[in-house]
Design a protein around this motif. Structure first.
Motif, short mmCIF file in Angstrom:
data_model
loop_
_atom_site.label_atom_id
_atom_site.label_comp_id
_atom_site.label_asym_id
_atom_site.label_seq_id
_atom_site.Cartn_x
_atom_site.Cartn_y
_atom_site.Cartn_z
N CYS A 30 -4.70 0.63 -4.48
CA CYS A 30 -3.55 -0.28 -4.35
C CYS A 30 -2.58 0.25 -3.30
CB CYS A 30 -2.86 -0.46 -5.69
SG CYS A 30 -1.84 0.95 -6.19
N SER A 31 -1.67 -0.60 -2.87
CA SER A 31 -0.71 -0.24 -1.81
C SER A 31 0.20 0.90 -2.22
CB SER A 31 0.11 -1.46 -1.41
OG SER A 31 -0.71 -2.48 -0.91
N ASN A 32 0.63 0.91 -3.49
CA ASN A 32 1.53 1.98 -3.96
C ASN A 32 0.87 3.34 -3.85
OD1 ASN A 32 3.52 0.13 -4.63
ND2 ASN A 32 2.85 -0.06 -6.76
N CYS A 33 -0.40 3.43 -4.29
CA CYS A 33 -1.12 4.71 -4.25
C CYS A 33 -1.47 5.10 -2.82
CB CYS A 33 -2.39 4.63 -5.11
SG CYS A 33 -2.03 4.55 -6.89
N THR A 34 -1.73 4.10 -1.98
CA THR A 34 -2.01 4.39 -0.57
C THR A 34 -0.78 5.01 0.08
OG1 THR A 34 -3.58 2.55 -0.39
CG2 THR A 34 -2.65 3.38 1.66
N ALA A 35 0.39 4.41 -0.16
CA ALA A 35 1.64 4.90 0.45
C ALA A 35 2.01 6.28 -0.07
CB ALA A 35 2.76 3.91 0.18
N GLU A 194 -8.41 -11.70 7.36
CA GLU A 194 -7.32 -12.68 7.22
C GLU A 194 -6.77 -13.15 8.56
OE1 GLU A 194 -4.30 -10.88 4.83
OE2 GLU A 194 -5.43 -11.10 3.00
N ASN A 195 -7.43 -12.79 9.67
CA ASN A 195 -6.95 -13.14 11.01
C ASN A 195 -5.50 -12.68 11.23
OD1 ASN A 195 -9.31 -14.35 12.03
ND2 ASN A 195 -8.90 -16.16 10.79
N ASP A 196 -5.17 -11.55 10.62
CA ASP A 196 -3.86 -10.93 10.76
C ASP A 196 -4.10 -9.54 11.35
OD1 ASP A 196 -1.55 -9.38 10.34
OD2 ASP A 196 -0.99 -10.50 8.55
N PHE A 197 -3.76 -9.37 12.64
CA PHE A 197 -4.11 -8.15 13.35
C PHE A 197 -3.43 -6.93 12.76
CE2 PHE A 197 -3.77 -5.35 17.25
CZ PHE A 197 -5.10 -4.97 17.23
N ASP A 198 -2.16 -7.03 12.42
CA ASP A 198 -1.44 -5.89 11.88
C ASP A 198 -2.05 -5.47 10.54
OD1 ASP A 198 0.97 -4.12 12.29
OD2 ASP A 198 1.43 -4.91 10.30
N HIS A 199 -2.37 -6.44 9.70
CA HIS A 199 -3.01 -6.15 8.41
C HIS A 199 -4.39 -5.53 8.64
CE1 HIS A 199 -4.06 -6.57 4.20
NE2 HIS A 199 -5.13 -7.25 4.52
N PHE A 200 -5.11 -6.05 9.62
CA PHE A 200 -6.43 -5.50 9.93
C PHE A 200 -6.33 -4.04 10.34
CE2 PHE A 200 -9.16 -4.28 13.51
CZ PHE A 200 -10.39 -4.23 12.86
N LEU A 201 -5.38 -3.71 11.21
CA LEU A 201 -5.23 -2.32 11.66
C LEU A 201 -4.91 -1.39 10.50
CD1 LEU A 201 -3.27 -2.65 15.03
CD2 LEU A 201 -5.63 -1.91 14.72
N THR A 202 -4.05 -1.86 9.60
CA THR A 202 -3.70 -1.05 8.42
C THR A 202 -4.95 -0.75 7.58
OG1 THR A 202 -1.47 -1.97 8.36
CG2 THR A 202 -2.28 -0.97 6.33
N VAL A 205 -7.39 1.71 9.49
CA VAL A 205 -6.93 3.10 9.37
C VAL A 205 -7.23 3.63 7.97
CG1 VAL A 205 -4.88 4.58 9.31
CG2 VAL A 205 -5.18 2.92 11.17
N HIS A 206 -6.98 2.81 6.95
CA HIS A 206 -7.27 3.21 5.56
C HIS A 206 -8.76 3.51 5.40
CE1 HIS A 206 -7.27 3.27 1.21
NE2 HIS A 206 -8.12 2.27 1.18
N TYR A 207 -9.60 2.68 5.99
CA TYR A 207 -11.05 2.90 5.94
C TYR A 207 -11.41 4.24 6.58
CZ TYR A 207 -15.39 3.02 8.60
OH TYR A 207 -16.54 3.44 9.22
N LEU A 208 -10.87 4.51 7.77
CA LEU A 208 -11.18 5.76 8.47
C LEU A 208 -10.81 6.97 7.62
CD1 LEU A 208 -9.98 4.98 12.13
CD2 LEU A 208 -12.34 5.16 11.34
N ARG A 209 -9.66 6.90 6.98
CA ARG A 209 -9.19 8.06 6.19
C ARG A 209 -10.00 8.25 4.91
NH1 ARG A 209 -2.73 6.98 7.17
NH2 ARG A 209 -2.62 8.03 9.19
N LEU A 313 -3.83 5.27 15.81
CA LEU A 313 -3.98 3.83 15.54
C LEU A 313 -2.89 3.35 14.60
CD1 LEU A 313 -7.81 3.11 15.05
CD2 LEU A 313 -6.33 2.21 16.84
N GLU A 314 -2.58 4.16 13.61
CA GLU A 314 -1.53 3.79 12.67
C GLU A 314 -0.19 3.64 13.37
OE1 GLU A 314 -0.30 5.09 8.20
OE2 GLU A 314 -0.36 6.70 9.68
N GLN A 315 0.05 4.49 14.37
CA GLN A 315 1.29 4.42 15.15
C GLN A 315 1.28 3.27 16.16
OE1 GLN A 315 1.66 8.33 16.96
NE2 GLN A 315 1.20 9.32 14.99
#
Length: 374
Positions: A30-35, A194-202, A205-209, A313-315
């Motif tokens: 989830c987003s909370n645990c990711t952050a 979702e055709n949302d580039f910013d969401h895709f990048l996030t 990056v999560h996948y890479l980590r 990429l995250e930056q």
């Protein structure tokens, strides 16, 4: 004054429940645990006999709760789960051929026979099969994607609970779990964006980590894997990816632009390593030894890049985004594969839009690739 009824979800992760915070129920983390970089686990020990898929695909890895009226029983009490039978059949009749269309990987059936009794791996393999069906059966896209997320979450939970030690017996299941999990997450990120580039990048990056973390565990088994039935495949792979050769015009131009930008030694070296790894993958795809090697070259680049590159990429560093667009050329080349779809075009076009005309020269090769009929 009458209080408005509040419907409380009981499907949040265990960590959010412990901290008494609202969980967005995103799977597998989830987003909370990711952050907060916390361990994210869900209580998913029940298999719903008649589950309903989510109504929309607006949250790619969200896990909808079963309907209140649906009966459920413990997994061990089910004599046969027909969905799992379907996924198992698809795995070995269709998904399997994605990576071995000509039957040239003679060692693969033997490996599968050794790993089929490993619960975390079996769950992940069924999850991957469900993801495959979600891309090939549009009418049931949400249904299969839902089960892909559920089974993957279950696989991760079992893996965390059992914490398997690295031994000669477990090294092959561990390696395959890492590989299938990584490909699954890459494909899910590329297709369900979702055709949302910013969401895709996030998510990318999560996948890479996450994949990097699993690989760190597998690295302990490397010497054992080189002494297993996988030895010929590893020797062949090491040979392929270590013979880089000179940079092709597209990558060479990109490297020259990065050097000329005077970004500093550390940053420049990180980018150069990413470009060099990409060139190795491009060389292998161009050689087209056999179909599965070419497809694997596309999957391999995210594995080869260092963790520092994911930070860039995250930056949203423009140079890192340009390198990602160059990788997207490979994705676009294999756009007919269910693994990648139209993700290559999406990334190239979105990076171009995001960076604007200032980086037009940097993106010349990716943009040319979109115009090519091949």
């Amino acid at each position: 004054m009458v209080r408005r009824a509040h419907k409380k979800s009981r499907n949040g992760c265990l960590e959010c429940k412990r901290r008494h915070v609202k969980c967005d129920e995103q799977r597998p983390i989830c987003s909370n645990c990711t952050a907060a970089e916390r361990i994210c686990e869900y209580s998913t020990r029940i298999v719903n006999i008649n589950p309903k898929p989510p109504l929309t695909a607006s949250t790619p890895i969200a896990s909808p709760s079963p309907s209140a009226g649906s009966p459920s029983v413990a997994f061990d009490d089910l004599p046969v789960n027909m969905l799992h039978v379907e996924l198992f059949h698809n795995l070995f009749t269709a998904t399997y051929t994605t990576f071995d269309p000509n039957g040239s990987l003679t060692w693969l059936p033997e490996v599968v026979s050794h790993t089929i009794k490993t619960p975390y791996l079996v769950n992940e393999m069924l999850a991957f099969s469900a993801l495959h069906l979600s891309t090939t059966r549009p009418a049931q896209r949400d249904y299969y994607h839902y089960h892909a997320a559920q089974l993957q979450t279950q696989a991760l939970a079992i893996f965390k609970e059992t914490s398997p030690e690295v031994t000669q017996e477990t090294c092959i299941p561990l390696f395959f779990f890492s590989s299938v999990l990584g490909i699954h997450m890459l494909c899910d990120t590329l297709i369900y964006r979702e055709n949302d580039f910013d969401h895709f990048l996030t998510r990318f990056v999560h996948y890479l980590r996450l994949h990097h973390g699993v690989r760190a565990i597998i690295s302990q088994a490397w010497s054992m894997l080189l002494d297993s039935i996988l030895k010929p495949a590893f020797n062949s792979g090491i040979e392929l990816y270590q013979s880089h050769g000179p940079l092709a015009p597209g990558c060479e131009k990109l490297q020259n632009l990065i050097i000329a930008a005077n970004l500093g030694t550390e940053l420049t070296e990180t980018y150069q390593r990413a470009i060099k790894s990409l060139q190795a993958c491009i060389n292998i795809a161009n050689a087209e030894h056999v179909d599965h090697v070419a497809a694997n070259a596309v999957i391999t680049w995210p594995i080869l890049v260092k963790l520092e590159f994911s930070d860039l990429l995250e930056q949203r560093r423009p140079e890192a985004l340009v390198i990602l667009a160059h990788y997207a050329v490979l994705l676009h080349r294999y756009r007919d594969s269910w693994l990648f779809g139209d993700s290559g075009r999406f990334i190239i076009e979105e990076v171009t839009r995001y960076l604007g005309s200032e980086f037009e020269e940097w993106l010349e090769w990716p943009l040319e690739a979109l115009q090519s009929p091949n």
